[in-house]
Design an enzyme around this catalytic site. Structure first.
Site, PDB file in Angstrom:
ATOM      1  N   ASP A  11     -72.093  59.933  36.596  1.00  0.00           N
ATOM      2  CA  ASP A  11     -71.774  60.514  35.289  1.00  0.00           C
ATOM      3  C   ASP A  11     -70.643  61.528  35.430  1.00  0.00           C
ATOM      4  OD1 ASP A  11     -73.616  59.004  33.807  1.00  0.00           O
ATOM      5  OD2 ASP A  11     -75.248  60.299  34.467  1.00  0.00           O
ATOM      6  N   LYS A  33     -74.183  53.287  39.402  1.00  0.00           N
ATOM      7  CA  LYS A  33     -74.160  52.970  37.963  1.00  0.00           C
ATOM      8  C   LYS A  33     -72.905  53.577  37.344  1.00  0.00           C
ATOM      9  CE  LYS A  33     -76.813  55.051  34.668  1.00  0.00           C
ATOM     10  NZ  LYS A  33     -76.019  55.307  33.446  1.00  0.00           N
ATOM     11  N   ASP A  60     -73.113  49.850  33.158  1.00  0.00           N
ATOM     12  CA  ASP A  60     -74.024  50.285  32.083  1.00  0.00           C
ATOM     13  C   ASP A  60     -73.228  50.488  30.797  1.00  0.00           C
ATOM     14  OD1 ASP A  60     -76.103  51.399  30.624  1.00  0.00           O
ATOM     15  OD2 ASP A  60     -75.974  53.359  31.607  1.00  0.00           O
ATOM     16  N   LYS A  62     -74.069  48.701  27.884  1.00  0.00           N
ATOM     17  CA  LYS A  62     -75.005  48.452  26.765  1.00  0.00           C
ATOM     18  C   LYS A  62     -74.323  47.695  25.624  1.00  0.00           C
ATOM     19  CE  LYS A  62     -77.762  52.649  27.610  1.00  0.00           C
ATOM     20  NZ  LYS A  62     -76.903  53.376  28.568  1.00  0.00           N
ATOM     21  N   ASP A  65     -73.277  43.473  19.933  1.00  0.00           N
ATOM     22  CA  ASP A  65     -72.266  42.950  19.005  1.00  0.00           C
ATOM     23  C   ASP A  65     -72.708  41.545  18.613  1.00  0.00           C
ATOM     24  OD1 ASP A  65     -69.702  42.464  17.705  1.00  0.00           O
ATOM     25  OD2 ASP A  65     -68.863  44.006  19.006  1.00  0.00           O
ATOM     26  N   ILE A  66     -71.849  40.807  17.923  1.00  0.00           N
ATOM     27  CA  ILE A  66     -72.227  39.442  17.570  1.00  0.00           C
ATOM     28  C   ILE A  66     -72.300  38.604  18.851  1.00  0.00           C
ATOM     29  CG2 ILE A  66     -71.289  39.558  15.231  1.00  0.00           C
ATOM     30  CD1 ILE A  66     -68.838  37.980  16.273  1.00  0.00           C
ATOM     31  N   PRO A  67     -73.115  37.535  18.820  1.00  0.00           N
ATOM     32  CA  PRO A  67     -73.366  36.778  20.057  1.00  0.00           C
ATOM     33  C   PRO A  67     -72.097  36.350  20.787  1.00  0.00           C
ATOM     34  CG  PRO A  67     -74.909  36.084  18.365  1.00  0.00           C
ATOM     35  CD  PRO A  67     -73.956  37.039  17.694  1.00  0.00           C
ATOM     36  N   ASN A  68     -71.103  35.859  20.070  1.00  0.00           N
ATOM     37  CA  ASN A  68     -69.902  35.335  20.724  1.00  0.00           C
ATOM     38  C   ASN A  68     -69.166  36.443  21.487  1.00  0.00           C
ATOM     39  OD1 ASN A  68     -68.005  33.124  21.098  1.00  0.00           O
ATOM     40  ND2 ASN A  68     -66.614  34.359  19.840  1.00  0.00           N
ATOM     41  N   THR A  69     -69.104  37.621  20.880  1.00  0.00           N
ATOM     42  CA  THR A  69     -68.408  38.749  21.508  1.00  0.00           C
ATOM     43  C   THR A  69     -69.166  39.223  22.745  1.00  0.00           C
ATOM     44  OG1 THR A  69     -67.515  39.398  19.380  1.00  0.00           O
ATOM     45  CG2 THR A  69     -67.551  41.098  21.072  1.00  0.00           C
ATOM     46  N   THR A 119     -84.194  56.349  24.637  1.00  0.00           N
ATOM     47  CA  THR A 119     -85.228  57.391  24.713  1.00  0.00           C
ATOM     48  C   THR A 119     -84.831  58.633  23.926  1.00  0.00           C
ATOM     49  OG1 THR A 119     -84.258  57.916  26.851  1.00  0.00           O
ATOM     50  CG2 THR A 119     -86.332  56.730  26.874  1.00  0.00           C
TER      51      THR A 119
HETATM   52  O1  C5P Z   1     -78.736  63.000  36.095  1.00  0.00           O
HETATM   53  P1  C5P Z   1     -79.873  62.106  35.670  1.00  0.00           P
HETATM   54  O2  C5P Z   1     -80.763  61.700  36.819  1.00  0.00           O
HETATM   55  O3  C5P Z   1     -80.657  62.694  34.510  1.00  0.00           O
HETATM   56  O4  C5P Z   1     -79.144  60.791  35.152  1.00  0.00           O
HETATM   57  C1  C5P Z   1     -79.861  59.734  34.564  1.00  0.00           C
HETATM   58  C2  C5P Z   1     -78.953  58.641  34.132  1.00  0.00           C
HETATM   59  O5  C5P Z   1     -79.727  57.670  33.445  1.00  0.00           O
HETATM   60  C3  C5P Z   1     -77.836  59.054  33.183  1.00  0.00           C
HETATM   61  O6  C5P Z   1     -76.708  58.200  33.470  1.00  0.00           O
HETATM   62  C4  C5P Z   1     -78.409  58.743  31.826  1.00  0.00           C
HETATM   63  O7  C5P Z   1     -77.425  58.454  30.875  1.00  0.00           O
HETATM   64  C5  C5P Z   1     -79.238  57.498  32.128  1.00  0.00           C
HETATM   65  N1  C5P Z   1     -80.313  57.225  31.186  1.00  0.00           N
HETATM   66  C6  C5P Z   1     -81.317  58.148  30.914  1.00  0.00           C
HETATM   67  N2  C5P Z   1     -82.309  57.836  30.030  1.00  0.00           N
HETATM   68  C7  C5P Z   1     -82.311  56.647  29.432  1.00  0.00           C
HETATM   69  C8  C5P Z   1     -81.327  55.709  29.691  1.00  0.00           C
HETATM   70  C9  C5P Z   1     -80.316  56.047  30.596  1.00  0.00           C
HETATM   71  O8  C5P Z   1     -81.334  59.224  31.478  1.00  0.00           O
HETATM   72  N3  C5P Z   1     -83.301  56.365  28.618  1.00  0.00           N
END
Ligand code: C5P
Length: 239
Positions: A11, A33, A60, A62, A65-69, A119
């Site tokens: 990050d 990631k 990561d 995520k 979008d529409i299926p084709n895209t 979350t």
């Molecule tokens: O630094 P930390 O261990 O909190 O990082 C967790 C990573 O997991 C971050 O990249 C965060 O965006 C990701 N993430 C999260 N909770 C989610 C989904 C992804 O913390 N529900």
């Protein structure tokens, strides 16, 4: 071949910072990631540089979008050679099936993972966008749909792993963030789980950011987490 279960969340806003950290890690012991911010800065070239250092990448982004895209985006990720890529399960069955078709256009497709409910969304946020069921029910419903649509697994809270394992069986990959080793600071994570408990509860892959990236010695922090996981790997889930 090494099959590390720890996925380190890079990050960072600057590719240089991410690569400085990566230079201190070891690709036999972790995967990386790359999320929206770092990818938007560093692009596919950054992913390729990390891969050329021997790391497998969870892209990561995520897709939703529409299926084709989404099929095209997943194919592009697969061609880039990433190890794991994800899409929003809320995109629905046809979108997830298209994502599956997209990754399957390469001979060694990445793992295709679904995001169920972010979350960050509480019951009130869900109601506001017209999603009424309790978050737990929605997660179960979307994870089941992801499985039926051909996805390889979902991202979920460690606290949802036992329920999802029961519903979806052993082969479905469960990827869990919100991990904090015993004694470390929670930061902005609210519901945290130790690496040992995440393993006990059935997590396949643990997404861990700051406990490793912000540690004075990231490799030592990784080693401590590995040790904690190894001690519990073969124990039964706790009640
Ligand atoms: O630094 P930390 O261990 O909190 O990082 C967790 C990573 O997991 C971050 O990249 C965060 O965006 C990701 N993430 C999260 N909770 C989610 C989904 C992804 O913390 N529900």
């Amino acid at each position: 071949m090494a099959d590390p279960r720890i996925l380190i969340a890079l990050d960072y806003s600057e590719p240089k910072e991410a690569e400085a950290l990566v230079a201190r890690l070891d690709p036999t012991r972790c995967r990386l990631k790359v999320g929206k911010e770092l990818f938007t800065r560093g692009g596919p070239a950054l992913v390729e540089r990390l891969q050329s250092r021997g790391y497998e990448i969870f892209l990561d982004l995520k897709f939703h979008d529409i299926p084709n895209t989404v099929a095209g985006a997943c194919y592009a990720a697969a061609e880039l050679g990433v190890w794991m890529v994800n899409v929003h399960a809320l995109g629905g069955r046809r979108m997830m099936e298209a994502a599956r078709d997209g990754v399957d256009r390469v001979s060694r497709p990445p793992l295709l993972i679904g995001v169920t409910i972010l979350t960050s969304m509480g019951p009130e946020d869900l109601a506001e966008v017209g999603l009424d069921p309790a978050p737990g029910l929605l997660v179960e419903r979307l994870a089941t749909l992801a499985s039926r649509s051909g996805l390889d697994g979902v991202v979920c809270s460690p606290r949802e792993t036992e329920m999802l394992r029961g519903v979806l069986g052993g082969g479905f990959k469960l990827v869990t963030p919100g991990i904090r080793p015993a004694g470390s600071t929670a930061g902005d994570q609210v519901r945290i789980t130790t690496p040992a408990d995440a393993v006990r509860m059935g997590s396949d892959f643990l997404v861990i950011g700051r406990p490793i990236t912000a540690a004075p010695d990231p490799l030592a922090a990784l080693a401590a987490i590995e040790q904690e996981m190894a001690q519990t790997a073969n124990t039964q889930p706790q009640p």
